[in-house]
Design an enzyme around this catalytic site. Structure first.
Site, short mmCIF file in Angstrom:
data_model
loop_
_atom_site.label_atom_id
_atom_site.label_comp_id
_atom_site.label_asym_id
_atom_site.label_seq_id
_atom_site.Cartn_x
_atom_site.Cartn_y
_atom_site.Cartn_z
CD GLU A 275 -3.49 14.25 -25.60
OE1 GLU A 275 -3.93 13.60 -24.63
OE2 GLU A 275 -3.97 14.18 -26.74
CD GLU A 292 -1.61 10.21 -25.13
OE1 GLU A 292 -1.15 9.34 -25.87
OE2 GLU A 292 -2.82 10.29 -24.81
CG PHE A 352 -23.38 8.81 -23.80
CD1 PHE A 352 -23.46 9.96 -24.55
CD2 PHE A 352 -23.66 8.87 -22.45
CE1 PHE A 352 -23.82 11.16 -23.96
CE2 PHE A 352 -24.02 10.06 -21.85
CZ PHE A 352 -24.10 11.21 -22.61
#
Length: 699
Positions: A275, A292, A352
């Protein structure tokens, strides 16, 4: 090749691995907790073994129980799925000691990349670009404040063993560090058993790009293009696509080669993902940095499968069996565009917040995949009830050429749930993954909008409307996105996707057609008193406060005097109406007292429908005013009250933190909506809260 595979995970990834295993002729074993005893992955497997109670720490996270299940069933390999045991070095070693193949990377690579602090040191040594930051262990909040100031705000605090958006806090000031450092440590400990935290510079206007790797045990490593995962909420990915609209061929090559170099440095094989954080402000494409390496299969792997034609699960199994990769880097193709939306059990209209409960209704859109294809969607064949059939949606998504020409579109649903099942508070809130493929990015986005309209879920709140709004957003469609997209475009929260005048006109017509159809059916009932009444032909449909005059006569519909250039198919009792025209539309219909709730294109619309001769009298009806609840602190979700910061008699100010509620391993800070004095406290730290339960009252 292996004869029997056990998947040390649950839900859709277990179903995903089982599909490939069955295609390869490998027997399957599921493991489950008490909460998952009747889940689709259990029913799909050839054998199933109970691990323990619902909490993951007492079931899926117990490596000894997983190994015991493998030995009892004679499984000769174990696939870890996405998480749980996938990043645990000790589990990979234990598999080797037990003579059971681990379908993943070697233990030393897991150890090297599983620690975000050590992995950054290794990446730097391998010549990979890394983000400026402090990679040592931080003792306490005061030291964290000092380090953050030295790096320069803004900074990101991250749990060393973190992932999936958990254990991460963005700090713009010293106060943010003081408020968030301890919470980051607690989340890291609760989710990963490791409370170490590191701090790094936050890249502004960042884009999240990741490189998919695949290597074998013979030293061959290739990169399978990139994915863009910049659309995130609370650092958790929501939308992924492959390829990235930002990455050039030169960037792809540079990123891919650095990712391969890192994998080679740690002796990596199997599937893995490097990533990267990329500066969207740097048009040269040179400002990309290592974040990472995920030593496992990623949730977003389907978009890579769609553009490469590879089955990554099959490749992982073959690599674990000792086979060489059957292709080289120059053979990796990039075909078309694929987008994945994660369907979560959360309520976008309430910030959310996590939502749990029974799936009263679960009907994903029809898919366009051949069952034998490696590009295979979810756990069963799903057909949406109502006016639109499976074949109808498939035809619309594929285009008029049957799916083989330039207009072809594919749709895939990866899931591990079923109607009547339970979305539990113990696990990740993802319900399904909706994946589309098309020759172009625009066509893949349009296919998502159409498929989201046809996706029906009743019970827990979901983010379906929000996903549709994202797909329609001009900025997303332009490709000018960053990881701050959601916060920037929805600063005041989500209130539904805006509706165009044309859509409102169509919804008025749909509401009137539905009302006309119901009245027409009612008048055909035998044995009614009096003479047979004729169904009204003139209606008034109010959409978002605007009255539309709708006339239905001789099979034709006019709205405000203009003929509707579309056909509306609806049967009373159906959950959907189908609008066929230049802009095909699936509309979900729920009957109300004086009309309908119509859902389409990412928003619900209350449509009041009355016969034209009755509508004028509606103005005399008194509307009910909702009560003022601002003096109450109410639990917005079911969860555990971790901390209560005030007591009866305390003075509080608007915006002050009052309590912390943990749900699905995420801590949520509850703040005062207005200033006042605490009159009474009705819950204590450690209590389990129900949604809408009163925690305290202000006077």
């Amino acid at each position: 090749m292996f004869k029997k595979i056990l998947v040390a995970n649950r839900g859709e990834i277990a179903c995903r691995v089982f599909r490939t295993a069955k295609k390869m002729g490998i027997a399957t074993v599921a493991v489950y907790s008490d909460a998952d005893a009747r889940s689709p992955h259990v029913l799909m497997a050839d054998e199933a073994v109970r691990l323990g109670p619902a909490p993951a720490a007492e079931s899926y996270l117990k490596a000894e129980l997983i190994l015991l299940a493998a030995k009892e069933t004679g499984a000769d390999c174990i696939h870890p799925g996405y998480g749980f045991l996938s990043e645990r070095e000790s589990f990979a070693r234990a598999c080797a000691e037990a003579g059971i193949a681990f379908v993943g990377p070697p233990a030393n690579a897991i150890a090297a990349m599983g620690d975000k602090i050590e992995s950054k040191k290794l990446a730097k040594a391998a010549g990979v670009n890394v983000v400026p930051g402090y990679l040592g262990e931080i003792a306490d909040t005061d030291e964290a404040v000092r380090i953050a100031a030295e790096i320069g705000f803004p900074v990101m605090m991250k749990a060393s063993a973190g992932g999936g958006g958990k254990g991460m806090r963005l700090a713009w000031s010293e106060q943010d560090v003081r408020d968030g450092f301890e919470a980051t440590k607690r989340e890291g400990l609760a989710s990963f058993g490791d409370d170490r935290v590191f701090i790094e510079k936050f890249i502004e206007s960042p884009r999240h790009i990741e490189i998919q790797l695949l290597g074998d045990q013979h030293g061959n490593i290739v990169y399978l293009n990139e994915r863009e995962c910049s659309i995130q909420r609370r650092h958790q990915k929501v939308v992924e696509e492959a390829p990235s609209p930002f990455v050039t061929p030169a960037m792809r090559k540079a990123m891919g080669e650095q990712a391969v170099a890192l994998a080679r440095a740690v002796g990596y094989y199997s599937a893995g993902t490097v990533e990267l954080i990329v500066s969207g402000a740097d048009q040269t494409g040179e400002s990309f940095y290592f974040l990472e390496m995920n030593t496992r299969l990623q949730v977003e792997h389907p978009v890579t499968e769609e553009i490469t034609g590879l089955d990554l699960v099959e490749q992982m199994i073959r690599v674990a069996a000792g086979e060489k990769l059957s292709f080289a880097q120059e053979d990796v193709r990039l075909d078309g565009w694929s987008i994945e939306n994660r369907v979560y059990a959360e309520d976008p209209y309430r910030g959310f917040l996590p939502s749990i409960g029974r799936l009263v209704r679960y009907a994903p859109p029809a898919t366009t995949e051949d069952p034998s294809s490696p590009r295979r969607r979810g756990s069963g064949t799903h057909v949406v009830d109502g006016a639109e059939t499976s074949a109808g949606l498939e035809s619309r998504l594929r285009g008029n050429d049957g799916g083989n020409g330039e207009d072809a579109v594919r749709i895939r649903v990866d899931d591990g749930v079923a109607e009547g099942g339970e979305v539990s508070m113990f696990y990740d809130p993802m319900i399904a993954k909706l994946v589309t493929w098309a020759p172009t990015r625009e066509a893949a986005i349009d296919a998502q909008v159409a498929a989201l309209d046809a996706f029906t879920i009743e019970g827990p709140g979901t983010n379906l409307h929000f996903l549709s709004a994202l797909m329609q957003h001009p900025r997303f469609r332009s490709g000018e996105i960053t990881t701050g997209f959601i916060a920037e475009e929805y600063p005041d929260g989500f209130h539904g996707a805006p509706a165009s005048p044309a859509l409102k006109t169509t919804l008025a017509a749909v509401g009137a057609v539905a009302a006309h159809a119901q009245v027409t059916r009612a008048r055909l009932v035998d044995g009614q008193l009096g003479h047979v009444l004729s169904a009204p032909t003139d209606w008034v449909a109010r959409v978002d406060g605007h009255d539309n005059a709708v006339t239905i006569r001789d099979g034709r519909v006019t709205v405000d005097g203009t003929p509707l250039d579309a056909a509306i198919a609806y049967t009373p009792g159906a959950r959907n109406a189908q609008v066929d025209g230049d802009d095909p539309l699936t509309v979900a219909i729920a009957k109300g007292r004086d009309g309908f709730t119509l859902t389409a294109r990412g928003a619900r619309h209350k449509v009041r429908v009355l016969p034209a001769h009755v509508a004028p009298y509606a103005a005399h009806l008194i509307e009910k005013v909702p009560p003022d609840l601002s003096k109450f602190l109410i639990a917005p979700m079911p969860g555990l009250l971790v901390r209560l910061d005030v007591a009866a008699g305390d003075r509080v100010e608007e915006g002050q933190a009052l309590a912390v509620v943990e749900a699905m391993k995420m801590e949520n800070i509850l703040r005062a909506e207005k200033s006042g004095t605490v009159a009474s406290v009705q819950a204590q730290a450690g209590d389990s809260l129900a949604v809408d339960q009163v925690i305290l009252e202000l006077e």
